[in-house]
Design a protein around this motif. Sequence first.
Motif, PDB file in Angstrom:
ATOM      1  N   TYR A 160      33.683  36.913  38.395  1.00 22.52           N
ATOM      2  CA  TYR A 160      33.721  36.005  37.241  1.00 22.52           C
ATOM      3  C   TYR A 160      32.392  36.021  36.484  1.00 22.52           C
ATOM      4  O   TYR A 160      31.330  35.837  37.077  1.00 22.52           O
ATOM      5  CB  TYR A 160      34.021  34.570  37.685  1.00 22.52           C
ATOM      6  CG  TYR A 160      35.428  34.382  38.179  1.00 22.52           C
ATOM      7  CD1 TYR A 160      36.453  34.018  37.308  1.00 22.52           C
ATOM      8  CD2 TYR A 160      35.748  34.579  39.521  1.00 22.52           C
ATOM      9  CE1 TYR A 160      37.747  33.856  37.758  1.00 22.52           C
ATOM     10  CE2 TYR A 160      37.042  34.418  39.987  1.00 22.52           C
ATOM     11  CZ  TYR A 160      38.035  34.053  39.098  1.00 22.52           C
ATOM     12  OH  TYR A 160      39.318  33.898  39.540  1.00 22.52           O
ATOM     13  N   THR A 197      34.717  34.317  31.551  1.00 26.09           N
ATOM     14  CA  THR A 197      36.009  34.316  32.258  1.00 26.09           C
ATOM     15  C   THR A 197      36.179  33.043  33.074  1.00 26.09           C
ATOM     16  O   THR A 197      37.291  32.530  33.215  1.00 26.09           O
ATOM     17  CB  THR A 197      36.135  35.543  33.169  1.00 26.09           C
ATOM     18  OG1 THR A 197      35.009  35.594  34.058  1.00 26.09           O
ATOM     19  CG2 THR A 197      36.215  36.821  32.368  1.00 26.09           C
ATOM     20  N   GLU A 203      37.214  30.314  30.611  1.00 24.40           N
ATOM     21  CA  GLU A 203      38.642  30.438  30.285  1.00 24.40           C
ATOM     22  C   GLU A 203      39.505  29.889  31.411  1.00 24.40           C
ATOM     23  O   GLU A 203      40.473  29.154  31.171  1.00 24.40           O
ATOM     24  CB  GLU A 203      38.988  31.912  30.041  1.00 24.40           C
ATOM     25  CG  GLU A 203      38.450  32.480  28.739  1.00 24.40           C
ATOM     26  CD  GLU A 203      38.830  33.931  28.550  1.00 24.40           C
ATOM     27  OE1 GLU A 203      38.374  34.525  27.562  1.00 24.40           O
ATOM     28  OE2 GLU A 203      39.578  34.470  29.394  1.00 24.40           O
ATOM     29  N   TYR A 204      39.147  30.249  32.639  1.00 25.24           N
ATOM     30  CA  TYR A 204      39.942  29.796  33.789  1.00 25.24           C
ATOM     31  C   TYR A 204      39.936  28.269  33.889  1.00 25.24           C
ATOM     32  O   TYR A 204      40.992  27.650  34.064  1.00 25.24           O
ATOM     33  CB  TYR A 204      39.397  30.404  35.092  1.00 25.24           C
ATOM     34  CG  TYR A 204      40.071  29.837  36.321  1.00 25.24           C
ATOM     35  CD1 TYR A 204      41.293  30.342  36.752  1.00 25.24           C
ATOM     36  CD2 TYR A 204      39.513  28.761  37.019  1.00 25.24           C
ATOM     37  CE1 TYR A 204      41.934  29.797  37.845  1.00 25.24           C
ATOM     38  CE2 TYR A 204      40.145  28.220  38.119  1.00 25.24           C
ATOM     39  CZ  TYR A 204      41.352  28.736  38.532  1.00 25.24           C
ATOM     40  OH  TYR A 204      41.989  28.189  39.612  1.00 25.24           O
ATOM     41  N   ILE A 227      42.120  26.682  31.127  1.00 29.87           N
ATOM     42  CA  ILE A 227      43.566  26.894  31.300  1.00 29.87           C
ATOM     43  C   ILE A 227      44.108  26.116  32.489  1.00 29.87           C
ATOM     44  O   ILE A 227      45.159  25.472  32.400  1.00 29.87           O
ATOM     45  CB  ILE A 227      43.868  28.401  31.450  1.00 29.87           C
ATOM     46  CG1 ILE A 227      43.612  29.102  30.119  1.00 29.87           C
ATOM     47  CG2 ILE A 227      45.317  28.630  31.878  1.00 29.87           C
ATOM     48  CD1 ILE A 227      43.761  30.595  30.167  1.00 29.87           C
ATOM     49  N   PHE A 275      40.256  33.727  23.046  1.00 25.69           N
ATOM     50  CA  PHE A 275      40.650  33.787  24.450  1.00 25.69           C
ATOM     51  C   PHE A 275      41.384  35.079  24.737  1.00 25.69           C
ATOM     52  O   PHE A 275      42.167  35.563  23.929  1.00 25.69           O
ATOM     53  CB  PHE A 275      41.573  32.606  24.766  1.00 25.69           C
ATOM     54  CG  PHE A 275      40.888  31.497  25.501  1.00 25.69           C
ATOM     55  CD1 PHE A 275      39.619  31.084  25.145  1.00 25.69           C
ATOM     56  CD2 PHE A 275      41.514  30.858  26.551  1.00 25.69           C
ATOM     57  CE1 PHE A 275      38.992  30.053  25.808  1.00 25.69           C
ATOM     58  CE2 PHE A 275      40.900  29.822  27.225  1.00 25.69           C
ATOM     59  CZ  PHE A 275      39.633  29.425  26.845  1.00 25.69           C
ATOM     60  N   LYS A 276      41.140  35.615  25.949  1.00 27.30           N
ATOM     61  CA  LYS A 276      41.891  36.786  26.388  1.00 27.30           C
ATOM     62  C   LYS A 276      43.312  36.352  26.741  1.00 27.30           C
ATOM     63  O   LYS A 276      43.515  35.377  27.471  1.00 27.30           O
ATOM     64  CB  LYS A 276      41.220  37.399  27.617  1.00 27.30           C
ATOM     65  CG  LYS A 276      41.972  38.585  28.203  1.00 27.30           C
ATOM     66  CD  LYS A 276      41.341  39.004  29.517  1.00 27.30           C
ATOM     67  CE  LYS A 276      42.182  40.084  30.187  1.00 27.30           C
ATOM     68  NZ  LYS A 276      41.691  40.391  31.537  1.00 27.30           N
ATOM     69  N   PHE A 277      44.301  37.050  26.187  1.00 28.66           N
ATOM     70  CA  PHE A 277      45.690  36.663  26.456  1.00 28.66           C
ATOM     71  C   PHE A 277      46.585  37.879  26.290  1.00 28.66           C
ATOM     72  O   PHE A 277      46.458  38.639  25.326  1.00 28.66           O
ATOM     73  CB  PHE A 277      46.128  35.562  25.480  1.00 28.66           C
ATOM     74  CG  PHE A 277      47.537  35.099  25.694  1.00 28.66           C
ATOM     75  CD1 PHE A 277      47.848  34.224  26.713  1.00 28.66           C
ATOM     76  CD2 PHE A 277      48.567  35.551  24.872  1.00 28.66           C
ATOM     77  CE1 PHE A 277      49.146  33.792  26.913  1.00 28.66           C
ATOM     78  CE2 PHE A 277      49.866  35.125  25.054  1.00 28.66           C
ATOM     79  CZ  PHE A 277      50.149  34.244  26.081  1.00 28.66           C
ATOM     80  N   ALA A 317      47.403  29.802  36.093  1.00 27.69           N
ATOM     81  CA  ALA A 317      46.224  30.067  35.249  1.00 27.69           C
ATOM     82  C   ALA A 317      45.897  31.561  35.224  1.00 27.69           C
ATOM     83  O   ALA A 317      45.639  32.136  34.163  1.00 27.69           O
ATOM     84  CB  ALA A 317      45.024  29.264  35.756  1.00 27.69           C
ATOM     85  N   LYS A 318      45.912  32.200  36.399  1.00 28.31           N
ATOM     86  CA  LYS A 318      45.629  33.640  36.465  1.00 28.31           C
ATOM     87  C   LYS A 318      46.708  34.441  35.738  1.00 28.31           C
ATOM     88  O   LYS A 318      46.419  35.468  35.120  1.00 28.31           O
ATOM     89  CB  LYS A 318      45.535  34.085  37.932  1.00 28.31           C
ATOM     90  CG  LYS A 318      44.443  33.404  38.730  1.00 28.31           C
ATOM     91  CD  LYS A 318      43.058  33.872  38.332  1.00 28.31           C
ATOM     92  CE  LYS A 318      42.721  35.206  38.907  1.00 28.31           C
ATOM     93  NZ  LYS A 318      41.320  35.593  38.618  1.00 28.31           N
ATOM     94  N   GLN A 349      46.116  34.187  32.056  1.00 27.28           N
ATOM     95  CA  GLN A 349      44.952  35.018  31.718  1.00 27.28           C
ATOM     96  C   GLN A 349      45.256  36.512  31.788  1.00 27.28           C
ATOM     97  O   GLN A 349      44.453  37.320  31.351  1.00 27.28           O
ATOM     98  CB  GLN A 349      43.792  34.718  32.669  1.00 27.28           C
ATOM     99  CG  GLN A 349      43.059  33.409  32.388  1.00 27.28           C
ATOM    100  CD  GLN A 349      41.835  33.261  33.268  1.00 27.28           C
ATOM    101  OE1 GLN A 349      41.944  33.055  34.464  1.00 27.28           O
ATOM    102  NE2 GLN A 349      40.658  33.383  32.670  1.00 27.28           N
ATOM    103  N   ASN A 365      45.629  38.202  34.620  1.00 24.32           N
ATOM    104  CA  ASN A 365      44.830  38.764  35.704  1.00 24.32           C
ATOM    105  C   ASN A 365      45.614  39.030  36.980  1.00 24.32           C
ATOM    106  O   ASN A 365      45.020  39.188  38.053  1.00 24.32           O
ATOM    107  CB  ASN A 365      43.660  37.824  36.024  1.00 24.32           C
ATOM    108  CG  ASN A 365      42.619  37.814  34.929  1.00 24.32           C
ATOM    109  OD1 ASN A 365      42.511  38.782  34.169  1.00 24.32           O
ATOM    110  ND2 ASN A 365      41.872  36.735  34.817  1.00 24.32           N
TER     111      ASN A 365
END
Length: 259
Positions: A53, A57, A60-61, A64, A131-133, A213-214, A217, A219
């Motif tokens: 992390y 990141t 963001e986590y 979310i 945000f990464k999405f 959440a992951k 994201q 992930n």
Amino acid sequence: MNKYNSVFTNQIKISLTYKWNIISGFFVQFFQIITFLFVWRAIFMGGGSVESYSLNTMTEYIIIVALIGVIFSSEHIFRTSGLVRNGTLTNILFRPYSFHIENFFVFFGKKVIEILILIFVIIGLIFFVNFKFNLPSYLDILLLFSNFILLFIFGATLGNLSFWVIQMWPMKPLYGSLMAILGGGLFPLDLLPNYLGKVIEVLPFSLFGYVNAKLIQGNLSTEQISYFLLASITWILIFTIIYIITWRLGLKNYESVNM
């Protein structure tokens, strides 16, 4: 089916009437986000990363998982408690429809506004905060839906304790604490030692918070999504069996007395 549609739409109207309840839920999470971000920024103050992390990141986590906490909250656990305590469960049982299906549509009707707000908030974060999405796949949506169903049957099963426990309110802070620790609200569960993290990851609280959440994201690999989907469905089956058993035993203990 029309009678359940009526229950569903009535709950949406009630939610819109008492919209402050929804707003306050997001406000509580907003202050939680601010608090945790200060803590994590202090941890990252020296630069570098914590495991995989970075500060971005982790930010963001934390945002979310806190926003998801509005939907995966505990209030539906206490509906059966209120019905049992004031004796109105009797009236519902005599109505020409299934209490269990009605209970689900009450739950879903209360959540649908929160889900729509969360979608708009995430879209806003994507456009305004970069945000990464990743667009969700069918498997992603299936896991989110399965976890949502698990939340309902998990809460309904705990709600059946109302047949034996008069005061259910201590469950609320307990649920919040477990979501913070086992649901990844305080920290991502993959920061735990591998042997411990692998066990906690498949528990219901993790499926409510950390896994969702992951997933949002982007992930989780396809293998991980399939693994958590299997865990979610397994828990649904387990809690459905426990729910049926405790419901039947609880009705034998039910006295329809206003307490």
